[in-house]
Each structure stands twice: as C-alpha cells, then as structure tokens.
Design an enzyme around this catalytic site. Sequence first.
Site, PDB file in Angstrom:
ATOM      1  N   THR A 265       0.773  -1.227   0.000  1.00  0.00           N
ATOM      2  CA  THR A 265       0.000   0.000   0.000  1.00  0.00           C
ATOM      3  C   THR A 265       0.810   1.286   0.000  1.00  0.00           C
ATOM      4  OG1 THR A 265      -0.103  -0.132   2.416  1.00  0.00           O
ATOM      5  CG2 THR A 265      -1.935  -1.093   1.177  1.00  0.00           C
ATOM      6  N   GLU A 266       2.067   1.234   0.410  1.00  0.00           N
ATOM      7  CA  GLU A 266       2.836   2.481   0.556  1.00  0.00           C
ATOM      8  C   GLU A 266       4.290   2.211   0.166  1.00  0.00           C
ATOM      9  OE1 GLU A 266       2.181   4.409   4.329  1.00  0.00           O
ATOM     10  OE2 GLU A 266       0.084   3.783   4.405  1.00  0.00           O
ATOM     11  N   LEU A 267       4.486   1.759  -1.063  1.00  0.00           N
ATOM     12  CA  LEU A 267       5.813   1.293  -1.476  1.00  0.00           C
ATOM     13  C   LEU A 267       6.754   2.449  -1.795  1.00  0.00           C
ATOM     14  CD1 LEU A 267       7.635  -1.117  -2.199  1.00  0.00           C
ATOM     15  CD2 LEU A 267       6.680  -1.018  -4.516  1.00  0.00           C
TER      16      LEU A 267
END
EC number: 3.2.1.8
Length: 374
Positions: A265-267
């Site tokens: 989700t937050e790479l």
Amino acid sequence: MKNKLPLLTTALLASLILPSSQCASADKGLKDYYQKDFYVGAALNYRQISGRDAKATALIKEQFNTISPENLLKWEAVHPQPDTYNFKPADDYVAFGQQNKMWVIGHTLMWHQQTPKWVFEDATGKPASREMVLKRLEDHISTVVGRYKGKIAGWDVLNEAIDDQQGDLRKTKWLEIIGEDFAAKAFEFAHKADPKAQLYYNDYSLYRPEKRAGVIKLVKSLQARGIKVAAIGMQGHYGLTKPSIEQVEASIVAFAKLGVHVNFTELDIDVLPNPSHRQGADIAETFGADAKYNVYTTGLPDSVQQQLTKRYADLFALFHKHRDVIGRITLWGVTDADSWLNDWPIKGRTSYPLLFDRNFQPKPAFKAVVQAAK
C-alpha cells in the site's frame, strides 16, 4: 521460505541503466504491463488532483489505475471540528479517480495519528466515555464512507494498530477508551455504511515475525465475529537491503492462509542513511538535521542507482510471483519530489525512493519493474 527468485546478472542490470527516454513505451504505463496481475497506483496530494501540478497529473493518468489519498481523507483533514467537515479536497480526489476509471481507495478511517484531540475528550477537556467515542466514530465513518458509497472501492479501515516490538495491540486512545473491540466496531460501522466496499487492515513492518503474528491474531479475531477483511495492506517502506525478499514473502504466504488478499500500500525505497536503528514508518520518530543523513544532495550516484534498480526488480518479481493473492501495489508518491521521505525522519533531505525522478522522468528502476512483468 527459501528465495527462489533469480538474482540480477551484471549484464541484465547494465541493460536497465539506460537513458530515461529508453525506459518505457510512450503509449504504455505500469498499469498496462500489470493489467492481468494487479492494480498499480500511487498516493496523491491535492496539487496533483486539482490540476495545479499538470505534469504529475498527466503522469498519473498514463501510469496508474488505482489511487490513494496521501492525507485528504485522514480524520483531521476531512473532519477537523465536531460539526465541521471539509469535503472539497476529498470530493475532487474521488471525482478524479472516477473520471479516469481508477480503483479509488479511502485512507484511513481509524488511526492513532492525525486524529483531532476533541474525538477523545468531553466538553470539559476530560477523557470522553466509551459511549461518546463510539458515537463519534460511528458518525464519522457513516458520514465519510456514506458520502462516497459506490465511489470509493476499498477503505483502509484501521491503520497501524499493532505495536512495533511485541505484536500486541498498540497503546492508543482508541484502545484505552473503547477497549479491545475498537477494531471490530470500526469495521462494523464501515460495512454498514457501504456493504459493497472492500475493507482493509493496513500497517508497516509486517515482515517482522512478531508484528505479522499480531496482525494475524487481530484479523482472526475479526473473522471470528463474522467480519470480512478483504485484504491486509503491507506498507512497503523498505530500504535497499532490508527487509530481505524472504521476509517479505513469508508474510505474503502467511496472510494468504487467512483467506485474504495482500496489498502493498505504501511502497518506496529509502536510499539514504537512516538515523533510526528501526525499519518502519512511525511518523512520531523524527530527528534533527544532520548532513551525514543527507548525502546525495546533487544527485544519486550510479552505484546507488543500480542498487535501487535491483531492489525494485526483486520486489516486483516477488509481487508477480504471488499475483494470485496480491490485489494492488501502491507507490507512496508519484515522483521523488513528492515523497514524504524528503521530510522524514529528517526534514529537508533529498530523497530518491520512487520510480520517477524530480523531472517526471522514469528512472532505471522503472524499466526493471516493467521487465519483472514479463
């Protein structure tokens, strides 16, 4: 689990270090290369969706088919006062996604950060009762989720509720005032507000065995209540070497056994020295300015660029391998200039964590990601 991914050869790595103009087809974006596998997206800020950052907006439309709001739907942004909602930025964000036929994500309904103090206090400033906080939580979720019913496809209902060290429930006001069923209540309220929306749990450092076990315990407790968790969001705030591919893969496999999907989700990949000895994304952990942690102010050395390229290649090869259980990959920002890592854990750094540089050009890592799809 033994890593079965092939290591990049020197020749292959060299082939990825090409001028930006050679890195991508002019008429294809990441969403096209991974069309049969999973959604690929980015977290957006208001400049990008409002048209004030036209180059970024064009890049988003070209490359991505899912979007997340970096801050626009967090409680303090959308509901700053008890009787005040600020929906304009969120409305524009959702409209942008709909106009471009994107998978629109809502982030986040319950978090211990960026939630106004009034949520947890009564009229005199003393701690509010369980009943009062539950009522505020239900009103907030009902109002926000209800407004975007049928428009936002999936919600990060609960964010970062597991302790970093032991894997227990994090000591927050939600836990202190509501009790251990705070998570169940949030999911129940969200499902009631939009029964068709996918509901997610989202957290960082989920490659760590203790934290992974804590999330598994939490999700199992929700499932035991008949609550459906569609996916677990693994925030991919990683470094150049840590965590290992084996660690990340172990969590993908473990979470899939729960019967849920996995979202990254937050790479982003932090290439800078980190003053913290911990790998994670606790926004409360900040440090003062120090030049030894801001070492690439004039550009990223080729040797580090190659490390970044290999890191993205290995990660996306892993994602492609597990495409049967992965629903989406969301980069936390569009270009290096947008990244929160320019200001965390130290403000004013020059960071290089994403696939597009400050001139909106694809980096060598972009081609590595495209190659991984093939």
